[in-house]
Design a protein around this motif. Structure first.
Motif, short mmCIF file in Angstrom:
data_model
loop_
_atom_site.label_atom_id
_atom_site.label_comp_id
_atom_site.label_asym_id
_atom_site.label_seq_id
_atom_site.Cartn_x
_atom_site.Cartn_y
_atom_site.Cartn_z
N ASP A 32 -9.12 4.41 0.92
CA ASP A 32 -8.43 3.50 0.01
C ASP A 32 -7.55 2.52 0.77
OD1 ASP A 32 -9.51 4.86 -2.26
OD2 ASP A 32 -7.90 6.35 -2.13
N ILE A 33 -6.86 3.02 1.79
CA ILE A 33 -5.99 2.17 2.60
C ILE A 33 -6.81 1.07 3.25
CG2 ILE A 33 -4.52 2.13 4.66
CD1 ILE A 33 -3.81 5.10 3.87
N ILE A 76 0.85 -1.18 0.00
CA ILE A 76 0.00 0.00 0.00
C ILE A 76 0.89 1.23 0.00
CG2 ILE A 76 -1.72 1.32 1.27
CD1 ILE A 76 -2.85 -1.29 2.33
N GLN A 77 0.77 2.06 -1.02
CA GLN A 77 1.59 3.25 -1.16
C GLN A 77 1.05 4.41 -0.33
OE1 GLN A 77 4.37 3.10 -3.04
NE2 GLN A 77 3.94 1.02 -3.67
N TYR A 125 -2.50 7.00 -1.17
CA TYR A 125 -3.91 6.69 -1.03
C TYR A 125 -4.56 7.49 0.10
CZ TYR A 125 -2.85 2.72 -4.01
OH TYR A 125 -2.46 1.94 -5.05
N TYR A 126 -5.88 7.70 -0.05
CA TYR A 126 -6.68 8.27 1.02
C TYR A 126 -6.96 7.18 2.04
CZ TYR A 126 -7.62 12.14 -2.17
OH TYR A 126 -7.49 13.20 -3.03
N GLU A 127 -7.36 7.58 3.25
CA GLU A 127 -7.62 6.61 4.31
C GLU A 127 -8.64 5.55 3.86
OE1 GLU A 127 -8.71 6.23 9.01
OE2 GLU A 127 -8.29 8.18 8.17
N TYR A 154 0.65 3.60 9.05
CA TYR A 154 -0.65 2.97 8.79
C TYR A 154 -0.95 1.81 9.72
CZ TYR A 154 -0.54 5.40 4.23
OH TYR A 154 -0.48 6.32 3.23
N LEU A 172 -7.96 -1.44 0.50
CA LEU A 172 -6.84 -2.26 0.04
C LEU A 172 -6.44 -3.28 1.11
CD1 LEU A 172 -4.78 0.48 -1.78
CD2 LEU A 172 -5.84 -1.53 -2.84
#
Length: 160
Positions: free
Chosen positions: A11-12, A3-4, A7-9, A33, A15
């Motif tokens: 998205d995290i 996970i890069q 990303y928005y929260e 994260y 994912l």
């Protein structure tokens, strides 16, 4: 799964859920994260794998990450400036400091991102049986992939 930081929260979180659903052994994340992702991997076979940077920050981040039960391995990124400069003694010292910190907590995991096979072999020789090297990231050709797969134990990449 990695996970890069872009990303928005939301998205995290999505994912992370995807990684659990897919049965990933670990999800590589920014150490920041860990708290966000922990609720979604707790009670599953998927762990978190924080990615570390400089020797001092790596060992400090390892200490912090080890406090979470959901962290099952550490993704230590080697200093490629030193590798390209053939400063293997400095690279070895860096990786040894990280390995020592990780092994205090039973954590493992090294990822030779895009490293040439001779560098990967050097890392494997230095690590011995202390950790497994996982090949991922920056693999751009089939030949490089097949060469790494013949060298590295990939059971740390996917656990089903």
């Amino acid at each position: 799964m990695k996970i890069q930081e872009i990303y928005y929260e939301k998205d995290i979180i999505e994912l992370t859920k995807d990684g659990v659903t897919l049965g990933c052994a670990t999800i590589c994340i920014n150490p920041g994260y860990i708290e966000r992702c922990t609720p979604y991997v707790e009670g599953t076979d998927t762990g978190l794998c924080p990615v570390t940077i400089s020797t001092e920050s790596k060992t400090t981040q390892i200490e912090i990450a080890a406090g979470y039960d959901t962290v099952t391995e550490i993704d230590v990124v080697a200093n490629f400036g030193l590798i390209r400069s053939v400063e293997y003694e400095k690279v070895t010292a860096d990786l040894k400091a990280c390995a020592d910190a990780a092994h205090k907590y039973g954590l493992t995991g090294y990822e030779p991102r895009g490293a040439a096979p001779d560098v990967v072999q050097h890392m494997m020789d230095e690590a011995g049986e202390k950790c497994k090297i996982k090949g991922s990231g920056c693999i751009r050709t089939r030949e490089h992939f097949l060469q790494l797969i013949s060298m590295i134990s990939f059971d740390v990449c996917v656990r089903r």
